[in-house]
Design an enzyme around this catalytic site. Structure first.
Site, PDB file in Angstrom:
ATOM      1  N   LYS A   1      -8.682  13.741   4.571  1.00 10.82           N
ATOM      2  CA  LYS A   1      -7.780  12.579   4.556  1.00 10.82           C
ATOM      3  C   LYS A   1      -6.770  12.784   5.679  1.00 10.82           C
ATOM      4  CE  LYS A   1      -6.629  13.759   0.295  1.00 10.82           C
ATOM      5  NZ  LYS A   1      -6.352  12.892  -0.809  1.00 10.82           N
ATOM      6  N   ARG A   2      -5.979  11.762   5.979  1.00  4.96           N
ATOM      7  CA  ARG A   2      -4.930  11.945   6.980  1.00  4.96           C
ATOM      8  C   ARG A   2      -4.016  13.093   6.572  1.00  4.96           C
ATOM      9  NH1 ARG A   2      -4.341   8.015  11.216  1.00  4.96           N
ATOM     10  NH2 ARG A   2      -2.454   9.175  11.662  1.00  4.96           N
TER      11      ARG A   2
ATOM     12  N   HIS B   1       0.804  -1.229   0.000  1.00  3.54           N
ATOM     13  CA  HIS B   1       0.000   0.000   0.000  1.00  3.54           C
ATOM     14  C   HIS B   1       0.833   1.273   0.000  1.00  3.54           C
ATOM     15  CE1 HIS B   1      -3.992  -1.837   0.887  1.00  3.54           C
ATOM     16  NE2 HIS B   1      -3.240  -2.763   1.474  1.00  3.54           N
TER      17      HIS B   1
ATOM     18  N   LYS C   1     -14.690   8.123  -3.669  1.00  6.35           N
ATOM     19  CA  LYS C   1     -15.946   8.412  -2.962  1.00  6.35           C
ATOM     20  C   LYS C   1     -16.471   9.795  -3.340  1.00  6.35           C
ATOM     21  CE  LYS C   1     -14.067   5.538   0.661  1.00  6.35           C
ATOM     22  NZ  LYS C   1     -13.242   5.568   1.883  1.00  6.35           N
TER      23      LYS C   1
ATOM     24  N   THR D   1      -8.568   6.475  -1.965  1.00 11.57           N
ATOM     25  CA  THR D   1      -9.910   5.924  -2.116  1.00 11.57           C
ATOM     26  C   THR D   1     -10.947   7.021  -1.861  1.00 11.57           C
ATOM     27  OG1 THR D   1      -9.660   5.111   0.146  1.00 11.57           O
ATOM     28  CG2 THR D   1      -9.447   3.496  -1.624  1.00 11.57           C
TER      29      THR D   1
ATOM     30  N   LYS E   1       0.655  14.489   1.013  1.00 12.78           N
ATOM     31  CA  LYS E   1      -0.714  14.753   0.548  1.00 12.78           C
ATOM     32  C   LYS E   1      -0.943  16.244   0.286  1.00 12.78           C
ATOM     33  CE  LYS E   1      -2.555  10.728   3.106  1.00 12.78           C
ATOM     34  NZ  LYS E   1      -3.179   9.848   2.094  1.00 12.78           N
TER      35      LYS E   1
HETATM   36  O1  NBX Z   1      -3.796   2.698   1.671  1.00 13.29           O
HETATM   37  C1  NBX Z   1      -3.148   3.855   2.138  1.00 13.29           C
HETATM   38  C2  NBX Z   1      -2.481   4.566   0.977  1.00 13.29           C
HETATM   39  O2  NBX Z   1      -1.765   5.702   1.444  1.00 13.29           O
HETATM   40  C3  NBX Z   1      -3.563   4.986  -0.004  1.00 13.29           C
HETATM   41  O3  NBX Z   1      -2.990   5.576  -1.130  1.00 13.29           O
HETATM   42  C4  NBX Z   1      -4.382   3.764  -0.404  1.00 13.29           C
HETATM   43  O4  NBX Z   1      -5.492   4.152  -1.150  1.00 13.29           O
HETATM   44  C5  NBX Z   1      -4.885   3.019   0.820  1.00 13.29           C
HETATM   45  C6  NBX Z   1      -5.603   1.744   0.464  1.00 13.29           C
HETATM   46  O5  NBX Z   1      -4.850   0.992  -0.411  1.00 13.29           O
HETATM   47  N1  NBX Z   1      -2.221   3.486   3.171  1.00 13.29           N
HETATM   48  C7  NBX Z   1      -2.586   3.540   4.453  1.00 13.29           C
HETATM   49  O6  NBX Z   1      -3.705   3.921   4.787  1.00 13.29           O
HETATM   50  N2  NBX Z   1      -1.667   3.127   5.350  1.00 13.29           N
HETATM   51  C8  NBX Z   1      -1.873   3.060   6.670  1.00 13.29           C
HETATM   52  O7  NBX Z   1      -2.900   3.418   7.196  1.00 13.29           O
HETATM   53  C9  NBX Z   1      -0.758   2.525   7.523  1.00 13.29           C
HETATM   54  C10 NBX Z   1      -1.069   2.151   8.804  1.00 13.29           C
HETATM   55  C11 NBX Z   1      -0.061   1.664   9.622  1.00 13.29           C
HETATM   56  C12 NBX Z   1       1.239   1.582   9.132  1.00 13.29           C
HETATM   57  C13 NBX Z   1       1.539   1.967   7.853  1.00 13.29           C
HETATM   58  C14 NBX Z   1       0.522   2.451   7.039  1.00 13.29           C
HETATM   59  N3  NBX Z   1       2.236   1.112   9.945  1.00 13.29           N
END
Ligand code: NBX
Length: 831
Positions: A562-563, A371, A674, A670, A568
């Site tokens: 978003k985060r 991801h 939406k 994502t 970003k």
């Molecule tokens: O996953 C996200 C990506 O940044 C997005 O681009 C993508 O759409 C989404 C789904 O595929 N990654 C993400 O949310 N990562 C985390 O939340 C995360 C949580 C814990 C960690 C590392 C990443 N240790």
């Protein structure tokens, strides 16, 4: 006897399955009395919520039990989705939609003088995830059930999910998320299926009865994992799959030992330590911190889940050799990658299987989804830490690595550098276990989450693995569930669409394309606009109540939710805001499209720069929102505590969706899907799934700006100097100077210095390089918005062309290409 009671009678007697409005109301009142122990005069909103939740749960249980019975009977091939995060969002509304009783229940509640909206608002959402990755897992569970695919979600039942965000004096402050304090009506504990997990200690070597040299793990701690099950009902189907989350407890035997020795406090301490494992979700979405508790969490849920799957296999009288035939396991990023080693250990040490067979089963079982492209997010565990927690696993990793490197050597002879790069162990300095490498070696399939992302994985981050195993790589572009993110959250738009093209788009999103025939239908356009306006007005009320800011629902709602992360680039949007403000200050009568800028999102608690950006948004808002020269034409709103519930209010109300990450940084996104599905137009870079969204909706219906991935690489390689842009772009300079001067921070020129200095000296995310292109593109957005007919046309076409981005399509792709699993029809037979 029980057997004498006809099953059908039992259902009817209990009133627990009927779906007509009268039965539902009766069951609801029954639950209020017999579950909550309340009568209306004393009942709180929570009592009503709980009574309704139990009413709905009964209807789920009937389907859940029939689903389990069907799968058990047929021994169906099953997907196990392993994820450290499931960001489910509130269950009540979604279950009502999927059961097809939303409108009946809304009406039934109204007849009792209750508002279904209010009852839904009462639900504490299970925030067991950080962002996109956790929410993707939740969308995938919805689609798996909707498509009748036998599946289990496996994860951790964190006592505290993602923190609640408060804003004080413009700064983010975190509060613990006590989501379980009012009770959770959606889960059922299954203590009878508890398992034991070993931790720490050392290994011993011995020779078994057959003269084989073997290793045994002597742990110094044992904890118990207790499963809690939540039914996941599909849309308009009887299939109800299971989300199984594990809670850590101390095993009773452990307390006994210390109690008997008189060490009461020692025993309680042990118990406390054990229970820490599932206490809290790590709130980072981008960096791997290398904390022992995090690795313990990962191993804990993975070991619980694999043992549980072996129990299921045995329960169906299937031999262990069939593990990979019974189960397809998807690893949601590397967080559960330790599974590869744990399954090897269970097969070899517990079940005396030989290495070759164990390896065949293991790597045919697992598939890995990556991801992220951010190097700092790739998980690595220091060898010391790893070995002290999982000594036997470290031995197994060395063995896996040796065999793997032998393979590399054969395929690429005399390439020592390649071996060093690919090793499961990073030996460049302090030694680490590389979890992405382990996942690649231990899986038969590897995928990225958007076409561009997969391409970059193959070219860059996982290039050596692509060269070694090209057949393992596939793309699986993300998707989102239209049930939660349209039918539930945007009921008016959904009903309008259904009135035109019927309701089969809900299960087959490609059918939205039929809306194109109405794109120039003036009546349809008016309705489309009216509904957007309605959603904007509702969000405006929410903003009034929560932020005490008055916003104009006629203004362009420009939203980034978003985060918070530098890549970003929320601060690029801020530079746009400051630029517009500067234009107004320079010429108060300037012609400008009124805009409301809305931000939502959390920053990792230890991520200073992200928190500073939140503070800057609030600081700019404080000035812009009050300046009489602005005359209300610009408003800046930060919505605190962005979560699934709030997201559901936001998507329907957006005109413009900000998807402005530096090209090559966002794996997919994502939220972008939406927003567009709900009729927002996107301003975005060629990053992640934006590329595919633009392809689908047509370039004329997408506001594109910014450098491409190649241009970013090229600039970086040839010495990017952000300061040059600052000196040559007058508007950029003015915006930066305003921030730097303390204008937005009551004269404090120090407050935002870290941010300004970083942009002037580093700017690793190329804000300055993209600034001019972004501003020009935003000017174009403003111009198009003035032409409401044109805008509406584009909005309709965006929604109509989003069919590809249903999570149903993603799941079908996974089923066909990776999991090789077929739907199983569930019929209702039992109550
Ligand atoms: O996953 C996200 C990506 O940044 C997005 O681009 C993508 O759409 C989404 C789904 O595929 N990654 C993400 O949310 N990562 C985390 O939340 C995360 C949580 C814990 C960690 C590392 C990443 N240790």
């Amino acid at each position: 006897s029980l057997d004498a009671i006809d099953l059908q009678d039992r259902c009817e007697l209990s009133n627990r399955t009927g779906m007509d409005s009268e039965t539902l109301k009766r069951a609801f009142l029954n639950n209020l009395f017999y579950v909550q122990g309340k009568f209306p005069a004393l009942a709180t909103t929570n009592d009503y919520y709980m009574a309704l939740a139990y009413t709905v749960r009964d209807r789920l249980l009937q389907r859940w039990i029939n689903t389990a019975a069907t799968y058990t009977e047929l021994g169906s091939r099953t997907v196990a989705y392993f994820s450290a995060e499931f960001l489910m969002g509130p269950h009540l509304g979604n279950n009502l939609i999927n059961l097809g009783i939303y409108d009946q229940v809304e009406q039934g509640m109204a007849e009792l003088g209750l508002s279904l909206d209010e009852l839904q608002e009462e639900e504490e959402e299970p925030g067991l995830g950080n962002g996109g990755l956790g929410r993707l897992a939740a969308c995938y569970l919805d689609s798996l059930a909707t498509l009748d695919i036998p599946s289990l979600g496996y994860g951790i039942r964190y006592e505290f999910g993602i923190f609640d965000q408060d804003i004080r004096d413009g700064w983010q402050v975190e509060r613990t998320d006590k989501w379980l304090s009012a009770g959770n009506p959606w889960e059922i504990a299954r203590p009878e299926w508890s398992v034991e997990i070993k931790l720490g200690g050392h290994t011993e070597h011995y020779t078994d009865d057959h003269g084989n040299y073997r290793s045994r793990w002597v742990p110094d701690q044992v904890v118990k994992g207790i499963p809690y099950d939540t039914p996941i009902l599909g849309y308009q189907t009887n299939t109800a799959n299971t989300l199984r989350l594990w809670t850590a407890e101390a095993p009773e035997s452990f307390d006994f030992r210390s109690f008997n020795s008189g060490d009461y406090l020692g025993a309680v301490y042990e118990k406390m330590i054990s229970e820490n494992i599932s206490k809290v979700l790590y709130p980072n979405d981008d960096s791997s911190q290398g904390k022992q508790l995090r690795l313990t969490q990962q191993f804990f849920f993975v070991s619980c889940s694999l043992q549980d799957m072996i129990r299921i296999l045995h329960g169906q009288n299937l031999p262990l050799e069939n593990f990979h035939k019974k189960f397809a396991v998807q690893l949601n990023d590397t967080h559960p990658a330790i599974s590869v080693v744990e399954l090897m250990r269970l097969l070899i040490d517990h079940h005396q299987m030989d290495w070759e067979q164990a390896w065949t089963i293991t790597h045919q079982t697992f598939a890995y989804t990556n991801h992220t492209l951010l190097p700092e997010a790739l998980e690595r565990w220091p060898i010391e830490l790893f070995g002290s927690l999982l000594p036997r696993h470290l031995e197994l990793i060395y063995e896996i690595n040796q065999r793997f490197l032998d393979e590399v050597r054969i395929k690429f002879p005399d390439d020592e550098e390649r071996m060093i790069r690919m090793s499961l162990i990073d030996e460049s300095g302090e030694r680490y276990v590389r979890m992405a490498h382990l996942a690649c070696v231990g899986s038969h399939a590897i995928n990225g989450v958007a076409a561009l992302h997969t391409e970059l994985l193959q070219k860059d981050v996982l290039r050596d693995f692509y060269e070694m195993y090209p057949h393992k790589f596939t793309n699986k572009t993300n998707g989102v569930t239209p049930r939660r993110f349209m039918v539930l959250s945007n009921s008016q738009l959904s009903k309008l669409i259904t009135s035109k093209i019927g309701d089969s788009w809900i299960k087959n999103l490609k059918e939205l394309q039929q809306l194109e025939q109405f794109v120039d239908d003036a009546g349809f356009q008016v309705e489309w606009r009216r509904i957007k306006q309605h959603s904007k007005t509702e969000l405006a009320t929410y903003i009034q109540n929560n932020n005490n800011i008055t916003v104009d629902p006629d203004s362009l709602f420009d939203i980034q939710a978003k985060r918070f992360h530098e890549y970003k680039r929320q601060h690029l949007s801020l530079l746009h805001i400051v630029t517009l403000y500067n234009r107004i200050k320079a010429n108060p009568d300037i012609e400008i499209t009124p805009r409301t800028f809305i931000f939502g999102g959390k920053a990792a608690p230890g991520y200073f720069m992200a928190k500073l950006i939140i503070k800057l948004i609030n600081s700019v808002g404080n000035v812009v929102n009050r300046d009489p020269d602005v005359r209300g034409r610009l408003k800046v709103v930060f919505l605190k505590d962005y979560n699934v519930k709030l997201a559901q209010r936001i998507y329907p109300a957006a005109d413009l969706s900000e998807q402005i990450s530096t090209a090559g940084k966002e794996a997919s996104g994502t939220g972008n899907m939406k927003f567009a599905l709900n009729g927002a137009l996107t301003i975005g870079t060629l990053d992640g799934a934006n590329v595919e969204i633009r392809e689908e909706v047509g370039e004329e219906n997408f506001f594109l700006f910014g450098l491409t991935t190649e241009e970013v690489y090229h600039k970086r390689a040839h010495g990017y100097r952000s300061r040059d842009y600052y000196h040559t772009n007058a508007e950029l300079k003015l915006a930066i100077d305003r921030i730097a001067s303390g204008f937005f921070s009551q004269g404090d020129a120090e407050l935002f210095r870290p941010l300004v200095d970083d942009l002037l000296n580093q700017d690793q995310y190329f804000l300055f390089a993209d600034y001019a292109s972004y501003i020009a593109c935003q000017d174009q957005v403003a111009a198009v918005y003035k032409d409401q007919t044109k805008w509406t046309r584009m909005s309709i076409l965006n929604a109509a062309r989003m069919g590809k981005f249903s999570s149903d399509r993603s799941i079908e792709d996974y089923c066909r290409d990776i999991w090789k699993v077929e739907p199983v029809n569930v019929e209702l037979r039992q109550c």
